[in-house]
Design a protein around this motif. Structure first.
Motif, PDB file in Angstrom:
ATOM      1  N   ARG A 152      10.841  20.686  -4.698  1.00  0.00           N
ATOM      2  CA  ARG A 152      12.195  20.336  -4.954  1.00  0.00           C
ATOM      3  C   ARG A 152      12.767  19.232  -4.046  1.00  0.00           C
ATOM      4  O   ARG A 152      13.711  18.580  -4.403  1.00  0.00           O
ATOM      5  CB  ARG A 152      12.819  21.778  -4.107  1.00  0.00           C
ATOM      6  N   SER A 155      12.992  16.113  -6.181  1.00  0.00           N
ATOM      7  CA  SER A 155      14.330  15.845  -6.999  1.00  0.00           C
ATOM      8  C   SER A 155      15.391  14.897  -6.348  1.00  0.00           C
ATOM      9  O   SER A 155      16.538  14.495  -6.843  1.00  0.00           O
ATOM     10  CB  SER A 155      15.190  17.285  -7.356  1.00  0.00           C
ATOM     11  N   LEU A 156      15.148  14.723  -5.038  1.00  0.00           N
ATOM     12  CA  LEU A 156      15.673  13.359  -4.294  1.00  0.00           C
ATOM     13  C   LEU A 156      15.843  12.238  -5.310  1.00  0.00           C
ATOM     14  O   LEU A 156      16.833  11.572  -5.251  1.00  0.00           O
ATOM     15  CB  LEU A 156      15.195  13.189  -2.762  1.00  0.00           C
ATOM     16  N   ALA A 189      23.792  14.684 -11.757  1.00  0.00           N
ATOM     17  CA  ALA A 189      23.364  14.067 -10.452  1.00  0.00           C
ATOM     18  C   ALA A 189      24.652  13.655  -9.497  1.00  0.00           C
ATOM     19  O   ALA A 189      25.090  13.987  -8.368  1.00  0.00           O
ATOM     20  CB  ALA A 189      22.229  13.552  -9.923  1.00  0.00           C
ATOM     21  N   VAL A 317      21.766  16.332   2.472  1.00  0.00           N
ATOM     22  CA  VAL A 317      20.982  17.565   2.292  1.00  0.00           C
ATOM     23  C   VAL A 317      20.891  18.294   3.485  1.00  0.00           C
ATOM     24  O   VAL A 317      20.857  19.524   3.679  1.00  0.00           O
ATOM     25  CB  VAL A 317      19.572  17.151   1.628  1.00  0.00           C
ATOM     26  N   ASP A 323      23.053  20.746  -2.107  1.00  0.00           N
ATOM     27  CA  ASP A 323      22.129  21.555  -2.578  1.00  0.00           C
ATOM     28  C   ASP A 323      21.017  21.338  -3.526  1.00  0.00           C
ATOM     29  O   ASP A 323      21.530  21.349  -4.865  1.00  0.00           O
ATOM     30  CB  ASP A 323      22.893  22.936  -2.716  1.00  0.00           C
ATOM     31  N   LEU A 324      19.662  21.187  -3.185  1.00  0.00           N
ATOM     32  CA  LEU A 324      18.963  20.957  -4.320  1.00  0.00           C
ATOM     33  C   LEU A 324      18.503  21.858  -4.996  1.00  0.00           C
ATOM     34  O   LEU A 324      17.849  21.863  -6.157  1.00  0.00           O
ATOM     35  CB  LEU A 324      17.610  20.332  -3.418  1.00  0.00           C
ATOM     36  N   VAL A 327      19.224  22.032  -8.815  1.00  0.00           N
ATOM     37  CA  VAL A 327      18.396  21.432  -9.980  1.00  0.00           C
ATOM     38  C   VAL A 327      17.380  22.207 -10.689  1.00  0.00           C
ATOM     39  O   VAL A 327      16.660  23.061  -9.942  1.00  0.00           O
ATOM     40  CB  VAL A 327      17.594  20.184  -9.130  1.00  0.00           C
ATOM     41  N   CYS A 352      15.115  18.495 -13.982  1.00  0.00           N
ATOM     42  CA  CYS A 352      14.128  17.638 -13.460  1.00  0.00           C
ATOM     43  C   CYS A 352      12.742  17.982 -13.528  1.00  0.00           C
ATOM     44  O   CYS A 352      12.425  19.043 -13.349  1.00  0.00           O
ATOM     45  CB  CYS A 352      14.255  17.450 -11.645  1.00  0.00           C
TER      46      CYS A 352
END
Length: 359
Positions: A152, A155-156, A189, A317, A323-324, A327, A352
């Motif tokens: 996760r 995904s940044l 995004a 974050v 909020d990741l 994704v 992602c």
């Protein structure tokens, strides 16, 4: 270590190979990679269908752009990173020399012109390997985020590019922003980022109605506008959705074959509005001189992001503003890269695709 090595012009061009681990030379950091997000067009890149747009190093190299992992070793002259630290790495490498126009490259992907050849050969390798060596200017500390799963955190890489553009456009809390291309990998995004940055309203535009509806369901501040292709009609729809005009428009349409949606977003700006261009277009962008003058519009072309952008993204974050979990992840092992590239090519919106490494 295992690494995916790309050799343009050879058959096959991509192979999973065993090679020596990189050494932490002076000014460099070696990172044990844990997870790597894939670009949607990585398969086309490997097959050579995009070759005319890219500049390769002069030797075979490891592909891959962003990633997350743990610092394994540091070279001489590195003062702030220590073994064991969790970090985000990215491909954007810029010369540190004190000149007006320092050269820049995207390690593991491309140079940015003939002047960047030397830097590209210095830092050719990307992130799709068990260990990656990067300049000490690249890693970003993930302090305070290590409770989040590696896949996760990877995904940044989906957020850092549009975040650079939104900050370049000076998006401020309370403003209204149009995100053109909101159904795409980076565009979706950008919608989440604009919300996290405090936008009063985010007008999400695209031609994929279902993707827009998904974004609109996430927050009442999102207004979806499905574009039809007519500049006049689409501009009117956007102006209505923005209640008379947006402060900023963010254009993230990829491989556009006409300028209509970009011009519609521009026409929907209020006076003194800003348009940031970060997508790609195969045709010229015609601007009306008189309209630009009367409205005092600002058009900004922007490439990638700054070092400060990457640090601020981590803070968003950490503060709970981004909020990741929104994704949608698909995970593959390092050995499954061919299948992962096929999955990445099908990504839309909040998808992602991530390659997970080292357990």
């Amino acid at each position: 270590m295992k690494a995916w090595q790309f050799s343009p012009g050879e058959t096959p061009p991509l192979a999973l190979v065993e090679q020596a681990r990189p050494v932490a030379r002076r000014g460099a950091v070696v990172v044990r990679m844990r997870a790597v997000p894939l670009l949607s067009y990585l398969g086309d890149y490997v097959r050579g269908s995009l070759a005319r747009h890219y500049q390769y190093p002069e030797q075979p190299f490891v592909i891959g752009t962003n990633g997350v992992g743990v610092v394994e070793a540091v070279g001489e002259g590195v003062h702030h990173y220590k073994p064991g630290q969790a970090v985000l790495v990215h491909p954007y490498v810029m010369s540190t020399e004190n000149v007006d126009d320092p050269v820049e490259v995207l390690s593991g992907l491309t140079g940015t012109g003939p002047q960047s050849t030397g830097l590209l050969n210095d830092w050719p390798d990307g992130s799709l390997s068990e260990f990656a060596a990067v300049p000490a200017t690249v890693p970003v500390s993930l302090e305070g985020l290590t409770h989040i799963a590696w896949e996760r955190l990877a995904s940044l890489g989906k957020f850092i590019v549009p975040f650079g553009g939104l900050r370049r456009g000076r998006l401020a809390a309370g403003e209204t922003v149009i995100v053109n291309g909101a159904s795409g990998y980076f565009g979706a995004a950008a919608v989440l980022l604009a919300l996290a940055m405090g936008a009063e309203r985010v007008v999400a535009t695209a031609r994929d109605v279902s993707a827009l509806q998904t974004l609109a369901a996430m927050d009442k501040r999102v207004r979806p506008v499905a574009l039809g292709g007519s500049i006049e009609h689409d501009t009117a729809a956007l102006r209505e959705a923005t209640d008379g005009g947006a402060h900023m428009a963010f254009d993230m349409v990829g491989r556009a074959c006409d300028a209509n949606s970009t011009l519609s977003a521009l026409g929907a700006l209020r006076r003194r509005g800003r348009l940031v261009l970060m997508g790609s277009m195969s045709v010229p962008l015609p601007l009306d001189y008189g309209q630009m003058l009367i409205n005092q519009w600002e058009v900004i072309g922007h490439f990638m992001y700054s070092a400060e952008d990457s640090r601020r993204l981590i803070r968003l974050v950490r503060a709970g503003l981004l909020d990741l979990e929104a994704v949608r992840l698909q995970q593959y092992a390092l050995e499954e890269l061919p299948q992962a590239m096929d999955a990445a090519a099908r990504m839309r919106g909040l998808d992602c695709t991530v390659v997970k490494l080292n357990g």
